[in-house]
Design an enzyme around this catalytic site. Structure first.
Site, short mmCIF file in Angstrom:
data_model
loop_
_atom_site.label_atom_id
_atom_site.label_comp_id
_atom_site.label_asym_id
_atom_site.label_seq_id
_atom_site.Cartn_x
_atom_site.Cartn_y
_atom_site.Cartn_z
N ASP A 60 -8.92 -13.21 -16.26
CA ASP A 60 -8.23 -13.17 -14.96
C ASP A 60 -6.54 -13.20 -15.10
OD1 ASP A 60 -7.40 -13.68 -12.43
OD2 ASP A 60 -9.11 -14.62 -11.54
N SER A 140 3.04 2.06 -8.25
CA SER A 140 2.43 3.04 -7.40
C SER A 140 3.68 3.63 -6.73
CB SER A 140 1.92 2.25 -6.24
OG SER A 140 1.64 3.04 -5.10
N TYR A 153 1.27 -4.71 -0.12
CA TYR A 153 0.94 -3.89 -1.44
C TYR A 153 2.29 -3.20 -2.04
CZ TYR A 153 -0.84 -0.15 -4.40
OH TYR A 153 -1.19 0.53 -5.66
N LYS A 157 4.48 -3.87 -5.31
CA LYS A 157 4.72 -2.73 -6.43
C LYS A 157 6.19 -2.47 -6.43
CE LYS A 157 0.61 -1.83 -7.70
NZ LYS A 157 0.21 -2.30 -9.14
#
Length: 248
Positions: A60, A140, A153, A157
């Site tokens: 993890d 991304s 998000y 990124k």
């Protein structure tokens, strides 16, 4: 690419899985990691049928002890670490910024940002004494632009893009190259969860200049290039694999 030792986090699905298969086909020794042991063992067995020496290590990325053991196992098994692909990530909980909480922030940033940072830390621990290595982080196109309803998000990124470039400059003279791949809309489970409906997905694809969705194998090809000697003078770069999305 033959005889490279490669470590891939978030390797069990999507881009990570396609990257593991691509490295195996290219003759690399591959260590894959993820949180689900059964899936990981099945993928490792598949990679071995392609002729690769492949192992799965449950990890993890939010836990530094897991990352340390993952990197140590790789070196113990294969003697070195030539390339690392930090792909583990989550879309988090999409929604308006005003609806986000400390918990939703942590759920996104602990995986996407802290997980990548810890992975780089321990990969560098091995690569710097070797005086060679290639680290490729997976970001991304949203890390270079923005998207309504995806603030956490997007922010995570942006962070990955930023500290990739900072680290590349910090270690530019050491023989270790650090780059980032920024995929656009790619056919993955994450994209389907993020868009939610076929109509939303179609709308997203309609705004890609090439008018199609990308495939995980296309991102994997970009990652293999950055890990190879063909990219020996590239560090601190963000390579968009996005069908022209960022060119608009």
């Amino acid at each position: 690419m033959s005889n490279q030792v490669v470590l891939i986090t978030g390797a069990l699905t999507g881009i990570g899985r396609a990257t593991a298969v691509a490295f195996a086909k290219a003759g690399a020794d591959v260590v894959i990691s993820g949180r689900h042991t059964d899936e990981g063992q099945r993928l490792a067995a598949e990679l071995r049928t392609l002729g690769a020496k492949a192992e799965f290590v449950q990890a993890d990325v939010r836990r530094e002890t897991d990352i340390q053991k993952l990197v140590d196992h790789t070196v113990s098994r294969f003697g070195r670490l030539d390339a690392a692909v930090n792909n583990a990530g989550t879309e988090g909980k999409p929604g308006p910024l005003a609806d986000q909480t400390a918990e939703s922030y942590a759920a996104t940033f602990d995986t996407n940002v802290l997980g990548t940072l810890l992975s780089m830390k321990h990969e560098l621990r091995v690569m710097l004494p070797q005086c060679h290595g290639s680290i490729i982080n997976v970001s991304s196109t949203y890390g270079r632009s923005g998207a309504p309803g995806a603030a956490l998000y997007v922010g995570s990124k942006h962070a990955v893009e930023g500290f990739t470039k900072a680290a590349a400059l910090e270690f530019a003279e050491t023989g270790v190259r650090i780059n980032v791949v920024a995929p656009g809309p790619i056919e993955t489970g994450m994209l389907n969860r993020f868009t939610g409906t076929p109509e939303n997905k179609a709308d997203l694809i309609s705004r890609v200049p090439m008018k199609r969705i990308g495939q995980p194998e296309e991102v994997a090809a970009a990652i293999l290039f950055l890990a190879s000697d063909k990219a020996s003078f590239i560090t601190g770069a963000s390579l968009a694999t996005d069908g022209g999305k960022l060119a608009r």
